[in-house]
Motif scaffolding. Structure first.
Motif, short mmCIF file in Angstrom:
data_model
loop_
_atom_site.label_atom_id
_atom_site.label_comp_id
_atom_site.label_asym_id
_atom_site.label_seq_id
_atom_site.Cartn_x
_atom_site.Cartn_y
_atom_site.Cartn_z
N THR A 75 -111.90 -38.80 41.63
CA THR A 75 -111.65 -38.91 40.28
C THR A 75 -110.02 -39.07 40.20
O THR A 75 -109.53 -38.41 40.87
CB THR A 75 -112.21 -38.05 39.42
OG1 THR A 75 -111.91 -36.88 39.82
CG2 THR A 75 -113.98 -38.45 39.45
N ARG A 82 -101.24 -43.02 33.73
CA ARG A 82 -102.74 -43.22 33.48
C ARG A 82 -102.99 -43.04 31.82
O ARG A 82 -103.71 -43.80 31.40
CB ARG A 82 -103.50 -42.13 33.91
CG ARG A 82 -103.28 -42.05 35.62
CD ARG A 82 -103.85 -43.34 36.25
NE ARG A 82 -103.92 -42.94 37.77
CZ ARG A 82 -104.74 -43.63 38.75
NH1 ARG A 82 -104.87 -45.03 38.19
NH2 ARG A 82 -104.50 -43.50 39.89
N GLY A 307 -108.30 -38.77 47.46
CA GLY A 307 -108.35 -39.45 46.23
C GLY A 307 -108.92 -40.47 46.20
O GLY A 307 -109.81 -41.04 46.96
N THR A 308 -108.56 -41.42 44.99
CA THR A 308 -109.28 -42.64 44.80
C THR A 308 -108.77 -43.65 45.50
O THR A 308 -109.23 -44.99 45.06
CB THR A 308 -109.10 -42.76 43.12
OG1 THR A 308 -107.79 -43.00 42.94
CG2 THR A 308 -109.97 -41.74 42.32
N VAL A 309 -107.63 -43.60 46.31
CA VAL A 309 -106.91 -44.59 47.08
C VAL A 309 -106.72 -45.93 46.17
O VAL A 309 -107.09 -46.91 46.46
CB VAL A 309 -107.91 -45.01 48.29
CG1 VAL A 309 -107.08 -45.62 49.36
CG2 VAL A 309 -108.83 -44.06 48.64
N ARG A 311 -103.89 -47.40 45.86
CA ARG A 311 -103.20 -48.75 46.18
C ARG A 311 -104.23 -49.79 46.65
O ARG A 311 -104.05 -50.98 46.38
CB ARG A 311 -102.24 -48.28 47.20
CG ARG A 311 -101.05 -47.71 46.95
CD ARG A 311 -99.84 -47.94 47.96
NE ARG A 311 -100.04 -47.11 49.20
CZ ARG A 311 -99.35 -46.11 49.37
NH1 ARG A 311 -98.60 -45.49 48.26
NH2 ARG A 311 -99.65 -45.13 50.40
N HIS A 312 -105.25 -49.32 47.50
CA HIS A 312 -106.27 -50.14 47.92
C HIS A 312 -107.24 -50.95 46.68
O HIS A 312 -107.28 -52.12 46.65
CB HIS A 312 -107.24 -49.55 48.95
CG HIS A 312 -106.72 -48.97 49.93
ND1 HIS A 312 -107.25 -48.97 51.31
CD2 HIS A 312 -105.38 -48.56 50.48
CE1 HIS A 312 -106.51 -48.29 52.30
NE2 HIS A 312 -105.42 -48.21 51.82
N ASN A 325 -111.44 -46.38 54.36
CA ASN A 325 -112.27 -45.55 55.28
C ASN A 325 -113.27 -45.06 54.31
O ASN A 325 -113.01 -44.13 53.32
CB ASN A 325 -111.44 -44.66 55.72
CG ASN A 325 -112.14 -43.77 56.86
OD1 ASN A 325 -113.34 -43.66 56.91
ND2 ASN A 325 -111.55 -43.05 58.05
P1 NAP Z 1 -105.28 -40.71 47.95
O1 NAP Z 1 -106.10 -41.43 47.13
O2 NAP Z 1 -105.65 -39.84 48.72
O3 NAP Z 1 -104.54 -41.99 48.79
C1 NAP Z 1 -103.22 -41.71 49.42
C2 NAP Z 1 -102.88 -42.84 50.56
O4 NAP Z 1 -103.67 -42.01 51.70
C3 NAP Z 1 -103.63 -43.98 50.25
O5 NAP Z 1 -102.80 -44.87 49.75
C4 NAP Z 1 -104.01 -44.31 51.69
O6 NAP Z 1 -102.89 -44.81 52.38
C5 NAP Z 1 -104.36 -43.23 52.42
N1 NAP Z 1 -105.78 -42.92 52.14
C6 NAP Z 1 -106.47 -42.03 51.55
N2 NAP Z 1 -107.71 -42.03 51.43
C7 NAP Z 1 -107.95 -43.01 52.20
C8 NAP Z 1 -109.23 -43.66 52.79
N3 NAP Z 1 -110.35 -43.28 52.47
N4 NAP Z 1 -109.24 -44.79 53.73
C9 NAP Z 1 -107.87 -45.36 53.78
N5 NAP Z 1 -106.79 -44.75 53.41
C10 NAP Z 1 -106.58 -43.65 52.75
O7 NAP Z 1 -104.06 -40.31 46.95
P2 NAP Z 1 -103.06 -40.82 45.70
O8 NAP Z 1 -102.94 -42.06 46.11
O9 NAP Z 1 -101.82 -39.82 45.56
O10 NAP Z 1 -104.31 -40.38 44.58
C11 NAP Z 1 -104.71 -41.38 43.86
C12 NAP Z 1 -105.50 -40.88 42.71
O11 NAP Z 1 -106.56 -40.10 43.41
C13 NAP Z 1 -104.74 -39.93 41.77
O12 NAP Z 1 -104.94 -40.65 40.39
C14 NAP Z 1 -105.36 -38.60 41.92
O13 NAP Z 1 -105.41 -38.01 40.85
C15 NAP Z 1 -106.49 -38.77 42.49
N6 NAP Z 1 -107.03 -37.58 43.44
C16 NAP Z 1 -108.14 -37.41 43.31
C17 NAP Z 1 -108.99 -36.31 44.21
C18 NAP Z 1 -110.20 -35.76 43.85
O14 NAP Z 1 -110.95 -36.33 43.03
N7 NAP Z 1 -110.65 -34.81 44.54
C19 NAP Z 1 -108.09 -35.99 45.11
C20 NAP Z 1 -106.63 -36.21 45.32
C21 NAP Z 1 -106.32 -37.03 44.32
P3 NAP Z 1 -102.10 -46.50 52.50
O15 NAP Z 1 -101.99 -47.04 51.11
O16 NAP Z 1 -100.98 -46.24 53.30
O17 NAP Z 1 -103.17 -47.44 53.38
#
Ligand code: NAP
Ligand code: MG
Length: 402
Positions: A75, A82, A307-309, A311-312, A325
């Motif tokens: 989430t 946001r 997290g919620t990925v 960028r993808h 993934n």
């Molecule tokens: P993220 O969603 O974990 O992604 C960061 C980067 O890691 C992605 O851009 C991607 O790299 C890579 N990545 C992460 N998971 C992946 C997957 N399943 N498959 C492929 N690549 C993956 O972290 P974030 O972009 O910093 O955070 C996005 C949102 O998630 C934020 O709003 C944050 O608050 C939320 N968040 C939620 C939780 C939770 O609910 N437990 C935890 C952490 C963050 P590339 O773009 O280089 O491919």
């Protein structure tokens, strides 16, 4: 094939962005065709959290208490960007923080180990699970910046006004100071969660702190762990053939590097924050890391560690292909389904969870994977699949296994 029945609902917490897209595909391809899925659904997507003034998060956590097992999608934790993106009424707290505050407990993070994604520590053959205490220490500290000569003291004032003082430092020049705390009940629940999880997963548990230097604070962690172990767990551990082992944190770090894995490493809050990032990146990828919150009352909440990925997701919205993934999210489901099956005495459900995990691992080991893994695999000529193709490949494999 007849669909597997579920007697008790599983609490399902939907989420945001790319992981919400994956969530729907996982259900459609990997769960609904095989299980009469019995879930109590809570939409923790940011839009619905905003519509309900975040009450849905509280209701979901309470449902987790009622039914005992939950599975959660990643989430968004709102920040300033946001606020305008989703036109939010307020900057809601992290749903994970809200859920943790209601359920209490310890977060366990374990890498999903597959052939072809090798840990960069050569001797690590089995997963290392980090158990992180999720309360107190520097995360709830108070800090001072000292500008002029003077002294800093710790003062405890009892309800009857009695004071206990301890000098921290006499300052002749500028400096800094910090006060922090923890609660005995929280340390006890940390210890119980760790020991229960060790029994659950039949793994040894190691705990490291710095009681030689911190003779009251860290020593209390050591004491509580030892006492609870002796009183409540020693015999159960002997029967299960597992051990509890305490040492200084620096000794534990050195042993971890030389070990082959297959144990749980209990960490104080800060150590867990730092060491879980070290362990997960050394095992390959955050996308291959599962996370489960275990409450002292025996409630379980499963999720992916990433997290919620975002960028993808933006690429997906533009109609571009993604290769995200879904392994950690699939394993959040299998973890929750297996635990539901265990609680309900439903071996069919437990077997299904095992097979879905096996199908997922088999697909990767056969050389078919998402882009993030293709970049780091030691397998030659990996086939890169898009988000949906990867899940479809798992379904094909799963159908053969069932
Ligand atoms: P993220 O969603 O974990 O992604 C960061 C980067 O890691 C992605 O851009 C991607 O790299 C890579 N990545 C992460 N998971 C992946 C997957 N399943 N498959 C492929 N690549 C993956 O972290 P974030 O972009 O910093 O955070 C996005 C949102 O998630 C934020 O709003 C944050 O608050 C939320 N968040 C939620 C939780 C939770 O609910 N437990 C935890 C952490 C963050 P590339 O773009 O280089 O491919
Ligand atoms: Mg961190």
């Amino acid at each position: 094939m007849e669909k597997i029945k579920m007697t008790t609902p599983l609490v399902e917490m939907d989420g945001d962005e790319m992981t919400r897209i994956l969530w729907a595909i996982i259900k459609e391809e990997l769960l609904l065709p095989f299980i009469d899925l019995n879930t109590e659904y809570y939409d923790l997507g940011l839009i619905h959290r905003n519509d309900t003034d975040d009450q849905v998060t509280i209701a979901a956590a309470q449902a987790a208490k009622k039914y005992g097992v939950a599975v959660k999608c990643a989430t968004i934790t709102p920040n300033h960007a946001r606020m305008s993106e989703y036109d939010l009424k307020k900057m809601y707290k992290s749903p994970n923080g809200t859920i943790r505050a209601i359920l209490d407990g310890t977060v366990f993070r374990a890498p999903i180990v597959v052939k072809g994604i090798e840990p960069c520590v050569r001797n690590w053959k089995k997963p290392i699970t980090i158990a992180r205490h999720a309360y107190g220490d520097i995360y709830k500290n108070t800090e001072l910046s000292i500008e002029k000569p003077g002294k800093v003291e710790l003062v405890y004032t009892a309800e009857n006004g009695e004071e206990t003082r301890a000098l921290i430092q006499e300052y002749e020049q500028p400096g800094i100071a910090m006060g922090m705390h923890n609660m005995q009940a929280s340390i006890e629940s940390f210890a119980r969660s760790c020991f229960n999880y060790a029994l659950d997963t039949k793994q040894d548990i190691w705990f490291g702190a710095k009681d030689t230097i911190s003779k009251t604070y860290d020593a209390e962690f050591k004491r509580v762990f030892q006492e609870i172990f002796e009183k409540e767990f020693k015999e159960k551990f002997e029967q299960a053939g597992i051990t509890y082992f305490y040492s200084l944190i620096d000794d534990i770090v050195a042993r971890v590097m030389k070990a082959e894995g297959g144990f749980i490493w209990a960490c104080k809050n800060y150590d867990g924050d730092v060491m879980s990032d070290m362990v997960s990146s050394a095992f390959g990828s955050l996308a291959m890391m599962t996370s489960v919150l275990v409450s002292p009352d025996g409630y379980y909440e499963y999720e992916a560690a990433h997290g919620t990925v975002q960028r993808h997701y933006y690429r997906h919205l533009k109609g571009e292909e993604t290769s995200t993934n879904s392994v950690a999210t699939i394993f959040a489901w299998t973890g929750a389904l297996r635990k539901r099956g265990e609680f309900d005495g439903n071996p069919e459900l437990m077997k299904f969870a095992d097979k879905l995990e096996k199908a997922t691992v088999d697909v990767i080991e056969s050389g078919k994977m998402t882009k993030d893994l293709a970049l780091i695999t030691s397998l030659e000529n990996p086939v890169v699949l898009n988000s949906r193709e990867f899940i479809t490949a798992i379904r094909e494999k799963l159908e053969k296994l069932l």
